[in-house]
Design a protein around this motif. Structure first.
Motif, PDB file in Angstrom:
ATOM      1  N   VAL A  24      33.165  14.407   7.472  1.00  0.00           N
ATOM      2  CA  VAL A  24      32.023  14.080   8.531  1.00  0.00           C
ATOM      3  C   VAL A  24      31.090  15.235   8.168  1.00  0.00           C
ATOM      4  CG1 VAL A  24      31.914  14.259  11.081  1.00  0.00           C
ATOM      5  CG2 VAL A  24      33.757  13.204  10.316  1.00  0.00           C
ATOM      6  N   LEU A  25      31.234  16.540   8.073  1.00  0.00           N
ATOM      7  CA  LEU A  25      30.220  17.394   7.967  1.00  0.00           C
ATOM      8  C   LEU A  25      29.170  17.279   6.821  1.00  0.00           C
ATOM      9  CD1 LEU A  25      32.475  20.658   8.502  1.00  0.00           C
ATOM     10  CD2 LEU A  25      31.214  19.432  10.154  1.00  0.00           C
ATOM     11  N   ASP A  26      29.833  16.740   5.691  1.00  0.00           N
ATOM     12  CA  ASP A  26      29.093  16.531   4.576  1.00  0.00           C
ATOM     13  C   ASP A  26      28.060  15.192   4.836  1.00  0.00           C
ATOM     14  OD1 ASP A  26      30.405  18.264   3.052  1.00  0.00           O
ATOM     15  OD2 ASP A  26      31.623  17.048   2.175  1.00  0.00           O
ATOM     16  N   GLU A  27      28.592  14.268   5.621  1.00  0.00           N
ATOM     17  CA  GLU A  27      27.935  13.089   5.958  1.00  0.00           C
ATOM     18  C   GLU A  27      26.666  13.472   6.704  1.00  0.00           C
ATOM     19  OE1 GLU A  27      28.275   8.887   8.889  1.00  0.00           O
ATOM     20  OE2 GLU A  27      30.158  10.028   7.923  1.00  0.00           O
ATOM     21  N   TYR A  28      26.741  14.199   7.839  1.00  0.00           N
ATOM     22  CA  TYR A  28      25.631  14.591   8.709  1.00  0.00           C
ATOM     23  C   TYR A  28      25.072  15.871   7.955  1.00  0.00           C
ATOM     24  CZ  TYR A  28      27.451  11.373  11.660  1.00  0.00           C
ATOM     25  OH  TYR A  28      27.991  10.112  12.329  1.00  0.00           O
TER      26      TYR A  28
END
Length: 75
Positions: A24-28
């Protein structure tokens, strides 16, 4: 005592595993500390939530079936 977490109006709060939160952190393209905060004393949190954990909150939504948000647990 009343268990607030079991009330029908309180959305589902779950602790997110580290590998899933990394996705999730990588996606955003954000860091954990960029997430909105939630206090450890919030009665809706799971009992085993600790400072530094990330919580997934799933709410019903009028525009989408469900809205998913993430919060960082702080002291």
């Amino acid at each position: 005592m009343v268990d607030v977490g079991q009330h029908t109006l309180v959305p589902e709060h779950t602790i997110v595993e580290d590998d899933e939160i990394d996705e999730v952190l990588d996606e955003y393209d954000i860091r954990r500390t960029d997430l909105p905060k939630i206090k450890r004393t919030d009665p809706a949190l799971p009992d085993d939530a600790a400072a530094g954990d990330v919580i997934r909150i799933v709410r019903d939504s009028r525009t989408t079936d469900q809205a998913v948000v993430y919060r960082l647990v702080v002291e």
